[in-house]
Design an enzyme around this catalytic site. Structure first.
Site, PDB file in Angstrom:
ATOM      1  N   ASN A 163      33.842  37.858  46.102  1.00 23.76           N
ATOM      2  CA  ASN A 163      34.479  38.299  47.337  1.00 23.76           C
ATOM      3  C   ASN A 163      35.979  38.048  47.342  1.00 23.76           C
ATOM      4  O   ASN A 163      36.719  38.766  48.015  1.00 23.76           O
ATOM      5  CB  ASN A 163      33.838  37.579  48.530  1.00 23.76           C
ATOM      6  CG  ASN A 163      34.667  37.737  49.798  1.00 23.76           C
ATOM      7  OD1 ASN A 163      34.721  38.810  50.391  1.00 23.76           O
ATOM      8  ND2 ASN A 163      35.368  36.667  50.200  1.00 23.76           N
ATOM      9  N   ASN A 168      58.574  51.043  45.406  1.00 22.72           N
ATOM     10  CA  ASN A 168      59.178  49.723  45.610  1.00 22.72           C
ATOM     11  C   ASN A 168      58.352  48.591  45.020  1.00 22.72           C
ATOM     12  O   ASN A 168      58.658  47.418  45.244  1.00 22.72           O
ATOM     13  CB  ASN A 168      59.375  49.465  47.109  1.00 22.72           C
ATOM     14  CG  ASN A 168      60.297  50.469  47.759  1.00 22.72           C
ATOM     15  OD1 ASN A 168      61.320  50.839  47.174  1.00 22.72           O
ATOM     16  ND2 ASN A 168      59.955  50.929  48.958  1.00 22.72           N
ATOM     17  N   TYR A 182      46.258  47.536  45.152  1.00 21.90           N
ATOM     18  CA  TYR A 182      44.970  47.129  45.713  1.00 21.90           C
ATOM     19  C   TYR A 182      43.886  48.175  45.414  1.00 21.90           C
ATOM     20  O   TYR A 182      42.774  47.835  44.986  1.00 21.90           O
ATOM     21  CB  TYR A 182      45.118  46.938  47.220  1.00 21.90           C
ATOM     22  CG  TYR A 182      43.874  46.453  47.927  1.00 21.90           C
ATOM     23  CD1 TYR A 182      43.472  45.131  47.822  1.00 21.90           C
ATOM     24  CD2 TYR A 182      43.122  47.319  48.716  1.00 21.90           C
ATOM     25  CE1 TYR A 182      42.332  44.679  48.485  1.00 21.90           C
ATOM     26  CE2 TYR A 182      41.997  46.882  49.384  1.00 21.90           C
ATOM     27  CZ  TYR A 182      41.603  45.563  49.266  1.00 21.90           C
ATOM     28  OH  TYR A 182      40.482  45.129  49.923  1.00 21.90           O
TER      29      TYR A 182
END
Length: 444
Positions: free
Chosen positions: A285, A296, A350
């Site tokens: 997790n 950027n 991500y």
């Protein structure tokens, strides 16, 4: 975090005003509580083949009130549409249209579940089976009052009453799947077995949860404990106080550990075996975000996210696969994200890491199969956490409403899906990604 809008538009003057203006009115979802009935009201099972008869018999053995033919205006807790014998697109018409009028009688928080097979065989058969995908996902967007629609897809040689097929059916009918909508679970083998006690499906298991000090991780640890597991709660030393609080609250043990260490996997194994005598389940997790537009993005933001969110899982899994202590029907469940499926502005790092988790899961499944094990991922959508509470108000409200259930999920919704995939009844499910997103309406 409290959804103030949802509370306002479901009571008193706010409810009346929302109805007049046509504003979203998120329903109170039917969530699981130990000891409650599996489903509220009779279950209608439609389908003309032997699969429907076998599923109806299984539901009867669970003590459910089962109907094979609709009773007009009888309030239904669920509808199971068994489509496992389709051979051509025309075969959809009779069972689907026969079940359609009963949708009006579905209770708030009701469930619709399809049972079909993986596309294959002749072009006509493949077309019919793939058609179930579009049918179910569209139907899920039509349901109201917290009702959900989900599907079970069986491999060619898997019976509709194989343990994992019934385990998935129980999960979808129950309150455990409250924020799972418009999704499919593929049952690829006849492995698995149903628990003796449906309220304690993890009894006797030892489970490790990383990132367990707060938020979704803490909810996972508590849910696995509630379902019978002994839990090792893992998090970084900086979160030690919160970690100890979680571990003490569930009578588990805490392991302060940076999972990016090269020896993290072996330390997890050693702790579980030394303190509890075994290791059955590992839940990956732990994760971080370092958001920035790619133009950027710097190496620090990119590298830290990749290292924590996917590289650490790969290293830990290598240690698990090499260990003699992770051999008895082991389970790995990883937390991915809908960002890794649909993408998200400012989250290239991500999303890449969470897409990587899904690729890892698919490739690792055959490696665990030789030990009767499985690995799957859960991909949350908008979940009410401390992190989402920091999103600007207008952006947060839009994100909450952009799913079929018109609300954010709770950490416990993610934990329920993980607990199901960690149990014996999911033994025939491996390499899958289950979205817990309320059927997000954007991107995927």
């Amino acid at each position: 975090m409290t959804d103030t809008y949802a509370r306002l538009v479901n009571h008193g003057l706010g409810r009346d005003l929302a109805r007049k203006l046509g504003l979203p009115q998120p329903a109170d979802l039917r969530r699981y509580r130990p000891g409650q009935p599996l489903i509220d009201g009779p279950v209608l099972v439609r389908g003309s083949g032997p699969g429907a008869d076998r599923i109806a018999a299984a539901l009867l053995s669970w003590g459910l009130d089962v109907r094979r033919h609709a009773v007009p205006k009888e309030r239904l807790g669920g509808i199971v549409l068994v489509l496992d014998a389709l051979e051509a697109p025309g075969d959809l018409e009779q069972p689907v249209l026969a079940a359609a009028p009963s949708l009006r009688d579905l209770a708030p928080g009701g469930r619709v579940v399809t049972v079909s097979r993986v596309p294959g065989g002749t072009p006509a058969t493949a077309a019919a089976r793939q058609g179930v995908d579009g049918l179910l996902r569209s139907l899920a967007k039509e349901l109201r009052a917290g009702a959900t629609g989900n599907g079970i897809v069986l491999a060619e040689d898997v019976s509709p009453t194989a343990p994992s097929a019934l385990g998935a059916l129980r999960f979808f009918l129950s309150g455990r799947s409250a924020f799972v909508d418009g999704q499919f679970i593929r049952v690829s083998s006849a492995e698995g077995r149903l628990p003796d006690d449906a309220d304690a499906p993890l009894a006797g298991k030892v489970a490790v949860v990383t990132g367990a000090a707060r938020g979704i991780g803490a909810a996972i640890a508590r849910t696995l404990h509630r379902d019978g597991a002994t839990v090792v709660a893992v998090d970084v030393p900086a979160a030690g106080d919160h970690l100890a609080e979680v571990a003490n609250g569930i009578h588990g043990t805490a392991l302060q550990l940076d999972i990016t260490r090269d020896d993290a996997g072996q330390r997890i194994i050693d702790h579980a075996v030394h303190r509890h005598g075994r290791l059955d389940v590992v839940v990956h997790n732990a994760g971080i975000t370092r958001d920035k537009l790619l133009v950027n993005m710097d190496q620090s933001r990119w590298g830290s996210v990749i290292n924590v969110n996917i590289a650490a899982q790969l290293r830990i899994n290598e240690a698990l696969l090499a260990s003699e202590h992770f051999r008895s029907e082991p389970r790995i469940v990883s937390v991915a994200s809908t960002s890794g499926i649909a993408g998200n502005r400012g989250q290239t790092n991500y999303a890449a890491s969470k897409g990587g988790v899904m690729g890892m899961v698919r490739a690792t499944a055959p490696l665990l199969a030789q030990h009767g094990g499985s690995i799957n991922a859960v991909a949350p959508g908008f979940i009410e956490t401390e992190m989402t509470a920091r999103i600007p108000f207008a952006t947060r409200e839009i994100a909450r409403r952009l799913n079929s259930l018109q609300q954010g999920g709770l950490p416990g919704d993610v934990a329920e899906a993980i607990s199901f995939l960690a149990g014996d009844s999911a033994g025939g499910i491996s390499g899958e990604v289950l979205r817990v997103c309320g059927q997000n309406l954007v991107g995927a």
